[in-house]
Design a protein around this motif. Structure first.
Motif, mmCIF file in Angstrom:
data_model
loop_
_atom_site.group_PDB
_atom_site.id
_atom_site.type_symbol
_atom_site.label_atom_id
_atom_site.label_comp_id
_atom_site.label_asym_id
_atom_site.label_seq_id
_atom_site.Cartn_x
_atom_site.Cartn_y
_atom_site.Cartn_z
ATOM 1 N N VAL A 338 0.863 -1.149 -0.005
ATOM 2 C CA VAL A 338 0.312 0.071 -0.278
ATOM 3 C C VAL A 338 0.706 1.187 0.253
ATOM 4 O O VAL A 338 1.503 1.632 1.164
ATOM 5 N N CYS A 339 0.466 1.816 -1.363
ATOM 6 C CA CYS A 339 1.817 3.068 -0.664
ATOM 7 C C CYS A 339 1.375 3.729 -2.299
ATOM 8 O O CYS A 339 1.207 2.861 -3.571
ATOM 9 N N HIS A 340 1.687 5.553 -2.654
ATOM 10 C CA HIS A 340 1.691 6.561 -4.222
ATOM 11 C C HIS A 340 2.329 6.904 -3.810
ATOM 12 O O HIS A 340 2.910 7.815 -2.727
ATOM 13 N N TYR A 341 2.532 7.628 -5.157
ATOM 14 C CA TYR A 341 3.183 8.626 -5.461
ATOM 15 C C TYR A 341 2.956 10.204 -5.708
ATOM 16 O O TYR A 341 2.079 9.582 -6.703
ATOM 17 N N ASN A 342 2.921 11.220 -5.373
ATOM 18 C CA ASN A 342 2.216 12.161 -5.346
ATOM 19 C C ASN A 342 2.680 12.871 -6.583
ATOM 20 O O ASN A 342 3.958 12.196 -7.006
ATOM 21 N N GLU A 343 2.741 14.122 -6.657
ATOM 22 C CA GLU A 343 2.547 14.948 -8.181
ATOM 23 C C GLU A 343 4.370 15.041 -7.545
ATOM 24 O O GLU A 343 5.152 15.621 -8.943
ATOM 25 N N ASP A 344 4.440 15.418 -6.427
ATOM 26 C CA ASP A 344 6.486 15.597 -6.527
ATOM 27 C C ASP A 344 7.219 14.715 -6.347
ATOM 28 O O ASP A 344 8.370 14.575 -5.818
ATOM 29 N N GLU A 345 6.340 13.249 -7.074
ATOM 30 C CA GLU A 345 7.330 12.164 -6.608
ATOM 31 C C GLU A 345 7.889 11.564 -5.673
ATOM 32 O O GLU A 345 8.949 11.405 -5.264
ATOM 33 N N LYS A 346 7.102 12.132 -4.438
ATOM 34 C CA LYS A 346 7.117 11.218 -2.778
ATOM 35 C C LYS A 346 5.818 11.256 -2.241
ATOM 36 O O LYS A 346 4.565 11.107 -3.192
ATOM 37 N N MET A 347 6.224 10.128 -2.054
ATOM 38 C CA MET A 347 5.970 8.803 -1.360
ATOM 39 C C MET A 347 4.580 9.030 -0.397
ATOM 40 O O MET A 347 4.329 9.759 0.441
ATOM 41 N N VAL A 348 3.692 8.654 -0.221
ATOM 42 C CA VAL A 348 2.463 8.525 -0.206
ATOM 43 C C VAL A 348 1.631 7.287 0.912
ATOM 44 O O VAL A 348 1.351 6.930 -0.127
ATOM 45 N N PRO A 349 2.022 7.390 1.805
ATOM 46 C CA PRO A 349 1.764 6.046 2.544
ATOM 47 C C PRO A 349 0.064 6.344 3.191
ATOM 48 O O PRO A 349 -0.202 7.041 3.056
ATOM 49 N N VAL A 350 -0.200 4.733 3.205
ATOM 50 C CA VAL A 350 -1.748 4.121 3.435
ATOM 51 C C VAL A 350 -1.573 5.056 4.980
ATOM 52 O O VAL A 350 -0.950 4.029 5.807
ATOM 53 N N LYS A 351 -3.264 5.393 5.338
ATOM 54 C CA LYS A 351 -3.522 4.898 6.897
ATOM 55 C C LYS A 351 -3.953 3.829 7.553
ATOM 56 O O LYS A 351 -4.461 3.129 6.779
ATOM 57 N N ILE A 352 -3.451 3.403 8.207
ATOM 58 C CA ILE A 352 -4.172 1.226 9.019
ATOM 59 C C ILE A 352 -4.706 1.867 10.329
ATOM 60 O O ILE A 352 -5.032 2.426 11.252
ATOM 61 N N PRO A 353 -5.960 0.800 10.077
ATOM 62 C CA PRO A 353 -6.783 1.297 10.823
ATOM 63 C C PRO A 353 -6.670 0.582 12.562
ATOM 64 O O PRO A 353 -5.863 0.059 12.432
ATOM 65 N N GLU A 354 -6.336 0.937 13.730
ATOM 66 C CA GLU A 354 -6.067 0.574 15.113
ATOM 67 C C GLU A 354 -6.258 -0.482 15.033
ATOM 68 O O GLU A 354 -7.803 -1.027 14.666
ATOM 69 N N GLY A 355 -5.654 -1.546 15.455
ATOM 70 C CA GLY A 355 -6.345 -2.579 15.732
ATOM 71 C C GLY A 355 -6.456 -3.836 14.898
ATOM 72 O O GLY A 355 -6.452 -5.505 15.094
ATOM 73 N N VAL A 356 -5.322 -3.763 13.507
ATOM 74 C CA VAL A 356 -6.008 -4.325 12.492
ATOM 75 C C VAL A 356 -4.960 -5.504 12.762
ATOM 76 O O VAL A 356 -5.237 -6.785 12.321
ATOM 77 N N PHE A 357 -4.138 -5.537 13.108
ATOM 78 C CA PHE A 357 -2.381 -5.793 12.904
ATOM 79 C C PHE A 357 -1.789 -7.389 14.358
ATOM 80 O O PHE A 357 -2.172 -8.118 14.152
ATOM 81 N N SER A 358 -3.439 -7.083 14.901
ATOM 82 C CA SER A 358 -3.884 -8.198 16.184
ATOM 83 C C SER A 358 -4.058 -9.746 15.325
ATOM 84 O O SER A 358 -3.776 -10.348 15.471
ATOM 85 N N ASN A 359 -4.613 -9.727 14.350
ATOM 86 C CA ASN A 359 -5.305 -10.150 13.182
ATOM 87 C C ASN A 359 -4.315 -10.975 12.251
ATOM 88 O O ASN A 359 -5.296 -11.852 11.181
ATOM 89 N N PHE A 360 -3.388 -10.460 11.929
ATOM 90 C CA PHE A 360 -2.228 -10.540 10.861
ATOM 91 C C PHE A 360 -1.573 -11.533 11.481
ATOM 92 O O PHE A 360 -0.541 -11.174 10.888
ATOM 93 N N LYS A 361 -1.630 -12.614 11.592
ATOM 94 C CA LYS A 361 -0.756 -13.945 12.126
ATOM 95 C C LYS A 361 -0.192 -13.986 11.252
ATOM 96 O O LYS A 361 1.641 -14.704 11.585
ATOM 97 N N ASP A 362 0.047 -14.047 9.678
ATOM 98 C CA ASP A 362 0.366 -14.659 9.241
ATOM 99 C C ASP A 362 1.107 -13.726 7.803
ATOM 100 O O ASP A 362 2.061 -14.008 6.525
ATOM 101 N N LEU A 363 1.157 -12.311 8.056
ATOM 102 C CA LEU A 363 1.689 -11.499 7.728
ATOM 103 C C LEU A 363 3.710 -11.667 7.032
ATOM 104 O O LEU A 363 3.661 -11.853 8.136
ATOM 105 N N GLN A 364 3.765 -11.306 6.109
ATOM 106 C CA GLN A 364 5.271 -11.140 5.251
ATOM 107 C C GLN A 364 5.101 -10.219 5.126
ATOM 108 O O GLN A 364 6.402 -10.022 5.290
ATOM 109 N N LYS A 365 4.675 -9.474 4.082
ATOM 110 C CA LYS A 365 4.958 -8.228 4.005
ATOM 111 C C LYS A 365 4.225 -7.044 4.051
ATOM 112 O O LYS A 365 3.074 -7.214 3.501
ATOM 113 N N LEU A 366 4.912 -6.255 4.738
ATOM 114 C CA LEU A 366 3.892 -4.728 5.054
ATOM 115 C C LEU A 366 4.765 -4.091 4.613
ATOM 116 O O LEU A 366 5.886 -2.857 5.335
ATOM 117 N N ALA A 367 4.385 -2.730 2.984
ATOM 118 C CA ALA A 367 5.196 -1.580 2.629
ATOM 119 C C ALA A 367 3.889 -1.062 1.728
ATOM 120 O O ALA A 367 2.949 -1.620 1.093
#
Length: 599
Positions: A338-367
């Motif tokens: 999850v990410c994209h670049y704006n008009e200035d070629e700067k990376m814009v990350p994605v906002k994540i909801p609270e409590g989400v990661f407690s359920n991602f036991k198998d997550l291998q890659k987060l970027a």
């Protein structure tokens, strides 16, 4: 002795007294023509002028592979009816002339059972289509083709499959990274053309190259090479891969298909033109892979929480800025991009909801995830209340300042990329990193130059870390004291670090390091690799070291260096490197008034 399997060649080499294995490289266009001429026209190797155009077309479809060029040339040497033979191949690639000695099928029939569906899957891609290793690996896993053995992960097992196909000569490696890892590959056109018939015979896949009334009701996969919005998709389809800019989301194409939509496992819709993901996507309960990369989609529906079996969610280079709270029900997620670049070629990350990661036991890659802001935890069942209360006047959601909680729960994570970190959140991040025992790649970017990256809170770093990217001023302008513990580190990027003393004092003992990049990281005048420092280093990049005057290394240092690049280093005047890497020295010369000495 010539063989297609690198594994067999290496075995023969070790068992023979005088044996030596040579890995035949892909031939250039001229070399390929010469080899073909020799096989097709005898030792003189002269191609008649009237056949030159056809010869060039045939050679191009062999993609520079010596074995294939040799075999095809031998076939054309048996006849003077070249045009008829070539046209026959285009119409019927399994005709007697071409199936002689199993010319193009031989590699497929010799494969072990577990590789055959993986190879057939790649034949769904368009001709001359270059594909990324990571994309193929995730697709194979979603299809259920990969079986992990021993203590390896599914991703590691899939990469072994891919490497074996390359070793067997079934795939052509176009690009590898600086550490030798496969990155971009291609399937030889001629081999792929033959396998199209196999795809149909096995009902493995239907390739959609034109607008049809309906798709084959027996094929389980659909590869879209031309947008055909009026085509009725059969209910037997389990996977859809698109290689065109689709105008609308596929499950909205036809109502008969919607009746069986819950059976879908793969939706790979990169580069599509649609901007909305329909709410009905939440009914795809068996979906394992969803990619809308490189699209203009800016929001995911709350119903995304219905994708209970989803393993890969690829939102890279979309306009999505926030993930819906419903994503916390995706318990089987392995890759979240999850990410994209704006008009200035700067990376814009994605906002994540609270409590989400407690359920991602198998997550291998987060970027890439935002390290300074996150969304509040809300009741996903109260959707109407959420829409009413969680929106600001400008239409964006309310945000909480800080690092999203729960990172320490991601104990199986292998890659973490986090941006916009603030100094007050670093201690929490360090605590989480100590729990990530399997981490292989870590990227941390600070929000500003005032936010110091203090990694001293880490007492026991991830043991198997291979890639480390640190962007921001380091505490006390020094590397963390545990850096020498990273015995597997092969790539290191340091940017805006603020070093006043030579960072190589600590780095030159890291003999496994292959790639080193220093970008606006050092204010000193001398970089000294020592007498035998970084002997395995292959790539050195330095940029914006504005005070640097000297780069030097002893005669036993940097012995494997093959690429050295400097940029925006205006005061660099003196270079002293070992004579064994003279070619690299020539490329690394200062741009103005160089003073140079070879050891």
């Amino acid at each position: 002795m010539t063989m297609k399997s690198e594994h067999i060649a290496n075995y023969w080499k070790t068992s023979s007294t005088y044996g030596e294995a040579y890995n035949l490289q892909v031939l250039s266009e001229e070399e390929a023509k010469r080899l073909f001429n020799k096989k097709a026209f005898g030792n003189e190797g002269k191609c008649p002028r009237k056949l030159t155009s056809l010869r060039d077309k045939i050679v191009k479809e062999c993609d520079g592979l010596p074995f294939l060029i040799e075999k095809v040339g031998a076939i054309f040497s048996t006849t003077d009816k070249w045009i008829e033979l070539y046209q026959n191949f285009q119409i019927n690639p399994v005709s007697p002339e071409w199936s002689k000695d199993n010319l193009l099928f031989s590699g497929y029939h010799e494969m072990p059972y577990h590789l055959k569906p993986c190879f057939l899957y790649l034949c769904m891609f368009p001709k001359s289509c270059k594909f990324k290793r990571t994309r193929v690996v995730r697709l194979w896993i979603a299809e259920g083709f990969v079986e992990a053995k021993d203590h390896s992960t599914l991703e590691e097992a899939a990469e072994e499959y891919l490497n074996e196909l390359v070793e067997r000569g079934m795939l052509h490696l176009l690009k590898s990274d600086e550490t030798g890892r496969n990155r971009t590959l291609i399937l030889p056109c001629m081999r792929q053309h033959v396998m199209f018939q196999k795809l149909a015979d096995l009902s493995f896949c239907q390739v959609l190259t034109q607008n049809r009334l309906s798709t084959n009701n027996q094929c389980r996969r659909l590869s879209i090479h031309k947008d055909a919005p009026n085509t009725v998709i059969a209910s037997s389809v389990r996977s859809i891969l698109s290689f065109v800019q689709l105008e609308k989301f596929p499950i909205a194409w036809s109502s008969p298909f919607q009746e069986a939509e819950f059976r879908l496992k793969v939706l790979d819709l990169q580069n599509a033109k649609f901007v909305d993901v329909p709410r009905v996507v939440g009914k795809l309960h068996n979906l394992r892979y969803l990619s809308i990369r490189n699209t203009k989609v800016n929001k995911l529906p709350e119903t995304i929480g219905g994708l209970w079996n989803l393993q890969t969610l690829d939102l890279k280079n979309t306009d999505v800025k926030e993930l819906p709270i419903g994503i916390n029900r995706l318990h089987k997620l392995r890759h979240l991009l999850v990410c994209h670049y704006n008009e200035d070629e700067k990376m814009v990350p994605v906002k994540i909801p609270e409590g989400v990661f407690s359920n991602f036991k198998d997550l291998q890659k987060l970027a890439f995830v935002d390290g300074s802001l996150y969304l509040p935890k809300e009741d996903p069942q109260k959707e109407e209340l959420q829409e009413e209360n969680s929106q600001k006047e400008d239409g964006s959601s309310k945000l909480i300042v800080g690092l999203v909680p729960g990172l320490d729960k991601l104990t199986r994570l292998r890659r973490l990329a986090i941006v916009n970190m603030k100094k007050e959140n670093i201690k929490t991040l360090c605590k989480a990193l100590e729990n990530m025992k399997q981490l292989r790649s870590l990227s941390v970017r600070m929000l500003s130059d005032e936010d110091v990256l203090d990694l001293s809170h880490i007492k026991s770093p991830p043991e198997f870390l291979e890639r480390l990217y640190l962007i921001g001023p380091l505490k006390q302008k020094q590397l963390p004291i545990w850096i020498h513990k990273l015995k597997h580190l092969v790539r290191l990027l340091l940017k805006n670090s603020g070093f006043e003393s030579d960072p190589l004092e600590k780095l030159k003992v890291m003999q496994e390091l292959l790639v080193l990049e220093l970008d606006n990281a050092y204010d000193g005048k001398v970089l000294d690799f020592g007498y035998k420092g970084l002997r395995k280093l292959q790539v050195l990049r330095i940029r914006r070291l504005t005070n640097l005057r000297t780069v030097k290394a002893g005669k036993n240092a940097l012995l494997q260096l093959r690429l050295a690049v400097h940029r925006d280093c205006p005061t660099l005047k003196y270079i002293s490197l070992p004579s064994q890497i003279n070619e690299v020295i020539q490329e690394f010369k200062p741009s103005k008034s160089p003073k140079q000495r070879v050891n």
